[in-house]
Each structure stands twice: as structure tokens, then as C-alpha cells.
Design a protein around this motif. Structure first.
Motif, mmCIF file in Angstrom:
data_model
loop_
_atom_site.group_PDB
_atom_site.id
_atom_site.type_symbol
_atom_site.label_atom_id
_atom_site.label_comp_id
_atom_site.label_asym_id
_atom_site.label_seq_id
_atom_site.Cartn_x
_atom_site.Cartn_y
_atom_site.Cartn_z
ATOM 1 N N TYR A 32 0.868 -1.177 0.000
ATOM 2 C CA TYR A 32 0.000 0.000 0.000
ATOM 3 C C TYR A 32 0.899 1.218 0.000
ATOM 4 C CZ TYR A 32 -3.604 3.322 1.546
ATOM 5 O OH TYR A 32 -4.470 4.369 1.646
ATOM 6 N N TYR A 36 0.909 11.829 0.898
ATOM 7 C CA TYR A 36 0.298 12.806 1.777
ATOM 8 C C TYR A 36 0.762 14.205 1.387
ATOM 9 C CZ TYR A 36 -1.574 9.293 4.906
ATOM 10 O OH TYR A 36 -2.299 8.252 5.428
ATOM 11 N N GLY A 41 2.075 24.328 9.054
ATOM 12 C CA GLY A 41 1.301 24.427 10.283
ATOM 13 C C GLY A 41 0.123 23.487 10.369
ATOM 14 N N LYS A 42 -0.022 22.602 9.401
ATOM 15 C CA LYS A 42 -1.148 21.649 9.384
ATOM 16 C C LYS A 42 -0.631 20.224 9.411
ATOM 17 C CE LYS A 42 -4.067 25.041 8.790
ATOM 18 N NZ LYS A 42 -4.977 25.445 9.906
ATOM 19 N N GLY A 43 -1.509 19.296 9.746
ATOM 20 C CA GLY A 43 -1.153 17.900 9.674
ATOM 21 C C GLY A 43 -1.213 17.409 8.232
ATOM 22 N N PRO A 44 -0.457 16.374 7.893
ATOM 23 C CA PRO A 44 -0.523 15.809 6.535
ATOM 24 C C PRO A 44 -1.915 15.240 6.267
ATOM 25 C CG PRO A 44 1.411 15.015 7.721
ATOM 26 C CD PRO A 44 0.538 15.693 8.730
ATOM 27 N N LEU A 46 -4.135 12.731 3.492
ATOM 28 C CA LEU A 46 -4.034 11.741 2.419
ATOM 29 C C LEU A 46 -4.461 12.363 1.097
ATOM 30 C CD1 LEU A 46 -3.551 8.780 1.586
ATOM 31 C CD2 LEU A 46 -5.956 8.340 2.128
ATOM 32 N N PHE A 89 4.705 13.843 1.119
ATOM 33 C CA PHE A 89 5.339 12.656 1.687
ATOM 34 C C PHE A 89 4.798 11.413 0.985
ATOM 35 C CE2 PHE A 89 7.521 14.393 5.329
ATOM 36 C CZ PHE A 89 6.790 15.520 5.666
ATOM 37 N N PHE A 100 3.034 3.072 9.002
ATOM 38 C CA PHE A 100 3.492 3.486 7.688
ATOM 39 C C PHE A 100 4.960 3.864 7.790
ATOM 40 C CE2 PHE A 100 -0.544 2.991 6.424
ATOM 41 C CZ PHE A 100 -1.233 4.002 5.779
ATOM 42 N N PHE A 102 7.366 6.451 6.167
ATOM 43 C CA PHE A 102 7.286 7.682 5.378
ATOM 44 C C PHE A 102 8.624 8.020 4.740
ATOM 45 C CE2 PHE A 102 3.114 9.454 6.063
ATOM 46 C CZ PHE A 102 2.678 8.831 7.211
ATOM 47 N N ASN B 32 -6.092 2.260 15.737
ATOM 48 C CA ASN B 32 -4.664 2.352 15.998
ATOM 49 C C ASN B 32 -4.341 3.835 16.150
ATOM 50 O OD1 ASN B 32 -4.537 -0.387 15.620
ATOM 51 N ND2 ASN B 32 -3.023 -0.321 13.981
ATOM 52 N N TYR B 34 -1.259 6.909 16.873
ATOM 53 C CA TYR B 34 0.157 7.168 16.614
ATOM 54 C C TYR B 34 0.531 8.575 17.090
ATOM 55 C CZ TYR B 34 -0.907 3.452 13.239
ATOM 56 O OH TYR B 34 -1.353 2.289 12.650
ATOM 57 N N TYR B 36 3.629 11.242 16.167
ATOM 58 C CA TYR B 36 4.765 11.564 15.317
ATOM 59 C C TYR B 36 5.351 12.899 15.758
ATOM 60 C CZ TYR B 36 3.801 7.995 11.768
ATOM 61 O OH TYR B 36 3.631 6.817 11.092
ATOM 62 N N LEU B 44 8.739 12.954 8.989
ATOM 63 C CA LEU B 44 7.884 12.484 10.070
ATOM 64 C C LEU B 44 8.580 11.351 10.823
ATOM 65 C CD1 LEU B 44 4.706 12.430 7.875
ATOM 66 C CD2 LEU B 44 5.058 13.953 9.812
ATOM 67 N N LEU B 46 8.156 8.613 13.702
ATOM 68 C CA LEU B 46 7.211 7.896 14.552
ATOM 69 C C LEU B 46 7.793 7.761 15.946
ATOM 70 C CD1 LEU B 46 4.554 6.309 14.857
ATOM 71 C CD2 LEU B 46 5.848 4.254 14.184
ATOM 72 N N PHE B 88 7.082 19.851 15.967
ATOM 73 C CA PHE B 88 5.674 19.801 15.625
ATOM 74 C C PHE B 88 5.206 18.375 15.877
ATOM 75 C CE2 PHE B 88 1.961 21.509 14.050
ATOM 76 C CZ PHE B 88 1.486 20.959 12.883
ATOM 77 N N LEU B 90 2.414 15.445 16.005
ATOM 78 C CA LEU B 90 1.212 15.058 15.283
ATOM 79 C C LEU B 90 0.675 13.741 15.821
ATOM 80 C CD1 LEU B 90 2.638 15.870 11.789
ATOM 81 C CD2 LEU B 90 0.510 16.858 12.630
ATOM 82 N N GLY B 98 -4.073 0.492 8.666
ATOM 83 C CA GLY B 98 -3.996 1.776 7.979
ATOM 84 C C GLY B 98 -4.085 1.689 6.479
ATOM 85 N N GLY B 101 -5.601 4.420 4.972
ATOM 86 C CA GLY B 101 -4.937 5.688 5.226
ATOM 87 C C GLY B 101 -4.891 6.054 6.685
ATOM 88 N N TYR B 102 -3.917 6.827 7.014
ATOM 89 C CA TYR B 102 -3.847 7.481 8.309
ATOM 90 C C TYR B 102 -4.659 8.770 8.204
ATOM 91 C CZ TYR B 102 0.440 5.306 10.304
ATOM 92 O OH TYR B 102 1.378 4.482 10.836
ATOM 93 N N THR B 103 -5.229 9.180 9.338
ATOM 94 C CA THR B 103 -5.787 10.525 9.448
ATOM 95 C C THR B 103 -5.017 11.240 10.543
ATOM 96 O OG1 THR B 103 -7.977 9.794 8.748
ATOM 97 C CG2 THR B 103 -7.820 11.900 9.891
ATOM 98 N N PHE B 104 -4.416 12.357 10.181
ATOM 99 C CA PHE B 104 -3.618 13.117 11.129
ATOM 100 C C PHE B 104 -4.444 14.208 11.790
ATOM 101 C CE2 PHE B 104 0.801 11.812 10.706
ATOM 102 C CZ PHE B 104 0.815 11.134 9.502
ATOM 103 N N GLY B 105 -4.068 14.529 13.019
ATOM 104 C CA GLY B 105 -4.617 15.702 13.678
ATOM 105 C C GLY B 105 -3.949 16.955 13.144
ATOM 106 N N SER B 106 -4.332 18.075 13.698
ATOM 107 C CA SER B 106 -3.838 19.361 13.207
ATOM 108 C C SER B 106 -2.490 19.736 13.795
ATOM 109 C CB SER B 106 -4.862 20.457 13.494
ATOM 110 O OG SER B 106 -5.189 20.457 14.858
#
Lengths: 112, 113
Positions: A32, A36, A41-44, A46, A89, A100, A102, B32, B34, B36, B44, B46, B88, B90, B98, B101-106
Motif C-alpha cells: 500500500y 500525503y 502548520g497543518k497535519g498531513p 491523504l 510525503f 506506515f 514515510f 490504531n 500514533y 509523530y 515524520l 514515529l 511539531f 502530530l 492503515g 490511510g492514516y488521518t492526522f490531527g492538526s
């Protein structure tokens, strides 16, 4: 050891041009391959992803090309726009893995 | 729909002070989770991941620790911050491995002074 190698580190493209970012991997168990997009200032987030059973996937101006034999995949951004300026990324994962791997990221700047 | 909340957005802490960053996920069960870290202009890294309550895997030895007291809560902590902890941070979640996909916070911008 970097599981996924990404290049270039930075890229400057004229508006309307094609942006190409490349990634390579060694682990043949990876199945897979997501990309990204991260704005400052933001998160990655998809952007697009591909599995190794296809050689190309296209979503709008974004295309992933996948070469299983070479263990390489790339992101192509057609008609690049200033709003595409961001860090990109690549990543890879296995079906049974918990994380993952990266790439190190590519900072893309699209000049108007 | 699923959402991920991460706070605070920015934090300035003196060297030697404690740290607690919180991440919560809504709209899903048994995700799950994470943590980062991203240094300025870098990739990034981990730090920790968790596949269930109380289950924490550490990827990098460091001055930080993580805990998962509830199914959808993930906390990053430190007893005494170092200058090198700046970055930073995350939080991310995924369903299973996953493959969707992963979903990241802000993210949280931490500056240790």
C-alpha cells in the motif's frame, strides 16, 4: 535505515508545469503506497494512494505511477498551481503491519 | 464521521517543565493511534503507536512517554522537557493497519525555551 527513499528534497516548478516526486523502497512486502500533502502548520492529509496490482492511478491533476519490478513509485502533478505548494510525503505499509514508513518529504514551490 | 482532536495547537514551555499533549478520536472504535514528531523542515518521525488500551510501542528511545487510558484517547507526556524536544507533534489514527490511510490531527507546535 530509511525504508522509503524520497527525492528530490525540494522542487520549484512554474505554474502550469509538471511536478514529479519519486520514491523507492526495498521491502517487497509493502502493498500500500499513499501520498500525503502537508501545508505549513497543518497535519498531513491523504492525497492519493495505490496498491501494487495497478501501475497507475489518477485523481484529477494527481497521478501515481507504480513500477513494481523497480520498486519505485512517483507522484505527478499536472498543470501545477501555486495552491499546490506544500510538502509531499510518500509512504508504504504492509497488510499486517502497524505503521506506515514515510519518505523524508519534498517541499514543492509552484511559482506564479 | 470520524474526527481527531489534538490540543493545544501551540505551546511554549521552559526547559525542565512537564508536558502533556492529548489526542482524542471520535466516531470509531479500537483505532490504531500514533504520535509523530516533525522537526522544522524535516520528515515524520514515529514516536509511539498503540493498537489498544494500555498497549504502547515505542519506536525511538527518548525523553517522552505515551499512554492510552481510554480506547480513543492517546496522551504524550514528558516529566522534564529538553530543548531538543521542540518540534511539531502530530497525532494520527487508522483503522487496523492503515490500509485505508492514516488521518492526522492538526498538530501541536511545541517550543521549549
Amino acid at each position: 535505515q530509511q525504508q522509503v527513499k524520497q527525492s528530490p528534497q525540494s522542487l520549484i516548478v512554474q505554474k502550469g508545469g509538471i511536478s514529479i516526486i519519486n520514491c523507492a523502497y526495498e521491502n517487497t512486502a509493502f502493498d500500500y503506497f499513499p501520498w500525503y500533502q502537508q501545508f505549513p502548520g497543518k497535519g498531513p492529509a491523504l492525497l492519493i494512494a495505490i496498491r501494487p496490482d495497478v501501475s497507475e492511478k489518477k485523481e484529477g491533476r494527481f497521478t501515481i505511477s507504480f513500477n513494481k519490478s523497480a520498486k519505485q513509485f512517483s507522484l505527478h502533478i499536472m498543470d501545477s498551481q501555486p495552491g499546490d505548494s506544500a510538502t509531499y510525503f510518500c509512504a508504504a505499509s504492509t497488510e499486517n503491519g502497524n505503521q506506515f514508513y514515510f519518505g523524508t518529504g519534498t517541499s514543492l514551490t509552484v511559482i506564479p | 464521521s470520524q474526527t481527531i482532536h489534538q490540543w493545544p495547537a501551540t505551546l511554549v514551555q521552559p526547559v525542565g517543565s512537564p508536558l502533556s499533549l492529548e489526542c482524542t478520536v471520535e466516531g470509531t472504535s479500537n483505532p490504531n493511534l500514533y504520535w509523530y514528531r516533525q522537526a522544522a523542515g524535516r520528515g515524520l518521525q514515529l514516536l509511539f503507536y498503540s493498537v489498544g488500551i494500555g498497549q504502547i510501542s515505542s519506536e525511538v528511545p527518548q525523553n517522552l512517554s505515551a499512554s492510552r487510558p481510554q480506547d480513543r484517547q492517546f496522551i504524550l507526556s514528558s516529566k522534564k522537557l529538553l530543548l531538543s524536544d521542540s518540534g511539531f507533534y502530530l497525532c494520527a489514527w487508522s483503522v487496523g493497519t492503515g490500509h485505508y490511510g492514516y488521518t492526522f490531527g492538526s498538530g501541536t507546535r511545541l517550543t521549549v525555551v
